[in-house]
Design a protein around this motif. Structure first.
Motif, PDB file in Angstrom:
ATOM      1  N   ASN A 290       0.420  -1.395  -0.394  1.00  0.00           N
ATOM      2  CA  ASN A 290      -0.351  -0.104   0.419  1.00  0.00           C
ATOM      3  C   ASN A 290       0.662   1.411   0.339  1.00  0.00           C
ATOM      4  OD1 ASN A 290      -2.546  -1.375  -0.050  1.00  0.00           O
ATOM      5  ND2 ASN A 290      -2.462  -1.250   2.722  1.00  0.00           N
ATOM      6  N   PHE A 291       0.556   2.365  -0.635  1.00  0.00           N
ATOM      7  CA  PHE A 291       1.051   2.953  -0.878  1.00  0.00           C
ATOM      8  C   PHE A 291       0.297   4.874  -0.781  1.00  0.00           C
ATOM      9  CE2 PHE A 291       3.476   1.028  -3.337  1.00  0.00           C
ATOM     10  CZ  PHE A 291       4.568   0.958  -2.908  1.00  0.00           C
ATOM     11  N   ASP A 292       1.006   5.826  -0.201  1.00  0.00           N
ATOM     12  CA  ASP A 292      -0.084   6.706   0.339  1.00  0.00           C
ATOM     13  C   ASP A 292       0.299   7.424  -0.380  1.00  0.00           C
ATOM     14  OD1 ASP A 292      -0.601   9.054   1.740  1.00  0.00           O
ATOM     15  OD2 ASP A 292       0.059   9.476   3.318  1.00  0.00           O
ATOM     16  N   ILE A 293      -0.189   8.262  -1.191  1.00  0.00           N
ATOM     17  CA  ILE A 293      -0.878   8.882  -2.600  1.00  0.00           C
ATOM     18  C   ILE A 293      -0.905  10.486  -2.110  1.00  0.00           C
ATOM     19  CG2 ILE A 293      -1.469   9.249  -4.368  1.00  0.00           C
ATOM     20  CD1 ILE A 293       0.551   7.032  -4.550  1.00  0.00           C
ATOM     21  N   ASP A 294      -0.511  11.232  -0.872  1.00  0.00           N
ATOM     22  CA  ASP A 294      -1.216  12.352  -1.259  1.00  0.00           C
ATOM     23  C   ASP A 294      -2.517  11.605   0.344  1.00  0.00           C
ATOM     24  OD1 ASP A 294      -1.329  15.033  -0.796  1.00  0.00           O
ATOM     25  OD2 ASP A 294      -2.678  14.783  -1.474  1.00  0.00           O
ATOM     26  N   GLY A 295      -2.220  10.822   0.631  1.00  0.00           N
ATOM     27  CA  GLY A 295      -3.384  10.953   1.942  1.00  0.00           C
ATOM     28  C   GLY A 295      -3.926   9.983   1.331  1.00  0.00           C
ATOM     29  N   THR A 296      -4.491   9.062   0.649  1.00  0.00           N
ATOM     30  CA  THR A 296      -5.106   8.433  -0.123  1.00  0.00           C
ATOM     31  C   THR A 296      -4.131   7.033  -0.534  1.00  0.00           C
ATOM     32  OG1 THR A 296      -6.547   9.754  -1.593  1.00  0.00           O
ATOM     33  CG2 THR A 296      -6.820   7.480  -2.295  1.00  0.00           C
ATOM     34  N   VAL A 297      -5.133   5.447   0.126  1.00  0.00           N
ATOM     35  CA  VAL A 297      -3.902   4.593   0.074  1.00  0.00           C
ATOM     36  C   VAL A 297      -4.509   3.902  -0.913  1.00  0.00           C
ATOM     37  CG1 VAL A 297      -4.139   2.631   1.145  1.00  0.00           C
ATOM     38  CG2 VAL A 297      -4.623   4.233   2.694  1.00  0.00           C
ATOM     39  N   VAL A 298      -3.048   3.400  -2.020  1.00  0.00           N
ATOM     40  CA  VAL A 298      -3.190   2.686  -3.282  1.00  0.00           C
ATOM     41  C   VAL A 298      -2.710   1.791  -3.353  1.00  0.00           C
ATOM     42  CG1 VAL A 298      -2.359   2.457  -5.446  1.00  0.00           C
ATOM     43  CG2 VAL A 298      -3.712   5.027  -4.402  1.00  0.00           C
ATOM     44  N   LYS A 299      -3.517   0.144  -3.192  1.00  0.00           N
ATOM     45  CA  LYS A 299      -2.402  -0.770  -3.687  1.00  0.00           C
ATOM     46  C   LYS A 299      -1.641  -1.165  -4.833  1.00  0.00           C
ATOM     47  CE  LYS A 299      -3.127  -5.540  -2.643  1.00  0.00           C
ATOM     48  NZ  LYS A 299      -3.621  -6.739  -2.134  1.00  0.00           N
ATOM     49  N   SER A 300      -0.822  -1.463  -4.966  1.00  0.00           N
ATOM     50  CA  SER A 300       0.023  -1.487  -6.379  1.00  0.00           C
ATOM     51  C   SER A 300      -0.453  -2.919  -6.761  1.00  0.00           C
ATOM     52  CB  SER A 300       1.427  -2.037  -5.763  1.00  0.00           C
ATOM     53  OG  SER A 300       1.658  -3.259  -5.156  1.00  0.00           O
ATOM     54  N   GLY A 301      -0.246  -3.052  -8.089  1.00  0.00           N
ATOM     55  CA  GLY A 301      -0.884  -3.857  -8.762  1.00  0.00           C
ATOM     56  C   GLY A 301       0.571  -5.407  -9.385  1.00  0.00           C
ATOM     57  N   SER A 302       0.088  -5.707  -9.885  1.00  0.00           N
ATOM     58  CA  SER A 302       1.220  -6.358 -10.560  1.00  0.00           C
ATOM     59  C   SER A 302       1.947  -5.887 -11.979  1.00  0.00           C
ATOM     60  CB  SER A 302       0.448  -8.238 -11.346  1.00  0.00           C
ATOM     61  OG  SER A 302      -1.029  -8.026 -11.742  1.00  0.00           O
ATOM     62  N   CYS A 303       0.474  -5.803 -12.800  1.00  0.00           N
ATOM     63  CA  CYS A 303       1.277  -4.846 -13.878  1.00  0.00           C
ATOM     64  C   CYS A 303       0.277  -3.288 -14.155  1.00  0.00           C
ATOM     65  CB  CYS A 303       0.003  -5.442 -15.067  1.00  0.00           C
ATOM     66  SG  CYS A 303      -1.519  -5.799 -15.321  1.00  0.00           S
ATOM     67  N   MET A 304       0.809  -2.032 -14.899  1.00  0.00           N
ATOM     68  CA  MET A 304      -0.382  -1.224 -15.434  1.00  0.00           C
ATOM     69  C   MET A 304      -0.273  -0.617 -16.432  1.00  0.00           C
ATOM     70  SD  MET A 304       1.220   2.789 -13.701  1.00  0.00           S
ATOM     71  CE  MET A 304       1.580   2.708 -12.427  1.00  0.00           C
ATOM     72  N   LYS A 305      -0.682   0.277 -17.054  1.00  0.00           N
ATOM     73  CA  LYS A 305      -1.101   0.370 -18.454  1.00  0.00           C
ATOM     74  C   LYS A 305      -0.669   1.486 -17.766  1.00  0.00           C
ATOM     75  CE  LYS A 305      -3.919   0.333 -22.892  1.00  0.00           C
ATOM     76  NZ  LYS A 305      -5.503  -0.094 -23.065  1.00  0.00           N
ATOM     77  N   MET A 306       0.512   1.506 -19.588  1.00  0.00           N
ATOM     78  CA  MET A 306       1.135   2.997 -19.500  1.00  0.00           C
ATOM     79  C   MET A 306       1.090   3.289 -21.258  1.00  0.00           C
ATOM     80  SD  MET A 306       3.995   2.866 -16.910  1.00  0.00           S
ATOM     81  CE  MET A 306       4.974   1.879 -15.439  1.00  0.00           C
ATOM     82  N   LEU A 307       0.271   4.436 -21.481  1.00  0.00           N
ATOM     83  CA  LEU A 307       0.515   5.183 -22.593  1.00  0.00           C
ATOM     84  C   LEU A 307      -0.140   3.221 -23.324  1.00  0.00           C
ATOM     85  CD1 LEU A 307       3.415   7.667 -22.672  1.00  0.00           C
ATOM     86  CD2 LEU A 307       0.956   8.193 -22.178  1.00  0.00           C
TER      87      LEU A 307
END
Length: 404
Positions: A290-307
């Protein structure tokens, strides 16, 4: 600000030869032809715009809703097409050319959008290269992206003027751009019905060719604000690359930099959609946190769509290839059906535009030795299936031409 016949001629050559028109009813093609053949005729008028401002009609946009898909009674199923006055588009093109010259290089080296010799592919190659170099050094890498709810629509004229001044734009050019952006009116035209006009208080008019350049300058100080230079952006899509030895180190870096990131965007009047913010940890083995993105908890995934590319946590491309193959197969089936009435060269043109462009998009990034042999086989197989569609009647024609 002085506009010359040479600048008018140059700008006219860059305009598309379209028949569309705005509230003035004059097709762009007519203004383009006039500017190319008799640029001096328009010189006085355009210089009047530059010194006294644009008239009301030129600042009005005619919007035509284009149905995309689904229920025609749903507004969200339409895409607005904005038609601007033709002479206003020529004037805007001249402003853009002047702005490009006066602010050259101020969009930031990290920006790959709307720049010569840059594209989504160059942005993706840079992301891949930075991730790979850190992994080879034995470190973990996290990439997070921040989604903007709106971009060009939220440009603030007051803030923009300060940005343009910092970027080196002259006072006269800044005034002309401010005049172009302010007091814009818009109406919707659904023949024969026309809506009432509405004043746009902020943002850049939809369909503007000036908007993308203004936006890149707007975000030109992002790296400076983050105090971190491993940032890659394409227009309003931004990706921040952070590395460290431990997970705790990554989490702390994300917390610090994302707070600066969101703060920078908020100060520019941008709206961040935190629910769509993503993060992925790149490592040999899958690591989720879990990451703190300016106060919002974001769980990392196994992949990400970039462009348009799907990056896996281990920098393998199997998932991306599977996604692309699944998108192309139904398209190929449809093309084969309608292709029965096409000549070979017509089929190839359609296949190249609709299938091969998708199949090999940004292949410089993913079509490499890390791709497993099974997926090379699948790619070759689909490639040849497309080609067979183009020469499907080759054997039959050969038989007919040699009946003996």
């Amino acid at each position: 600000m002085k506009i010359t016949s040479e600048e008018i001629l140059k700008a006219a050559k860059l305009l598309k030869n379209k028949k569309c028109y705005g509230p003035d009813g004059i097709p762009l093609k007519i203004i383009k032809d006039l500017a190319q053949k008799q640029p001096h005729i328009l010189e006085f008028t355009l210089n009047e715009f530059a010194t006294k401002g644009l008239p009301y009609t030129i600042k009005t946009s005619r919007v035509i809703p284009l149905h995309k898909k689904g229920d025609k009674s749903e507004v969200s199923n339409y895409r607005p097409i904005s038609n601007l006055c033709s002479i206003g588009k020529l004037y805007e093109k001249i402003l853009l050319e002047k702005l490009n010259i006066e602010t050259d290089g101020m969009e930031g080296a990290f920006q790959h959008g709307y720049r010569k010799h840059h594209s989504t592919t160059t942005a993706l190659l840079e992301i891949q290269s930075r991730i790979s170099s850190h992994l080879e050094a034995g470190q973990m890498v996290v990439v997070y992206s921040i989604d903007l709810s709106a971009a060009f629509d939220l440009l603030r004229p007051g803030l923009l003027d300060l940005v343009l001044e910092e970027s080196g734009a002259s006072k006269d050019l800044r005034w002309s751009i401010q005049d172009f952006l302010s007091q814009r009116n818009v109406y919707v035209d659904i023949n024969p019905v026309r809506s009432k006009e509405k004043l746009m208080k902020i943002g850049c008019v939809q369909g503007s060719i000036l908007g993308p350049r203004l936006f890149t300058l707007y975000l030109g100080k992002l790296v400076e604000a983050l105090k971190h230079d491993e940032v890659v952006t394409y227009a309003d899509d931004s990706y921040v690359i952070l590395h460290g030895k431990t997970l705790e180190e990554l989490q702390e870096k994300v917390k610090i930099h994302s707070k600066l990131h969101v703060g920078f965007l908020s100060n520019k009047g941008m709206v961040v959609n935190k629910s769509k913010t993503e993060a992925v940890i790149f490592n040999k083995n899958l690591v989720e946190a879990n990451f703190d993105i300016d106060g919002t908890v974001v769980k990392s995934g196994s992949c990400m769509k970039m462009l348009g590319l799907t990056f896996q946590y281990n920098l393998e491309w199997n998932l991306h290839v599977e996604i692309v193959l699944n998108r192309i197969r139904p398209k190929l089936s449809l093309l084969k059906k309608i292709g029965r009435n096409m000549e070979c060269d017509q089929f190839v043109k359609v296949a190249t535009a609709q299938l091969y462009s998708l199949l090999y998009y940004a292949s410089q990034v993913w079509l490499n030795k890390t791709l497993k042999s099974a997926y090379w086989t699948k790619l070759r197989s689909l490639h040849y299936r497309i080609l067979r569609g183009a020469v499907k009647d080759y054997k039959q024609k050969k038989i007919e031409s040699n009946p003996g």
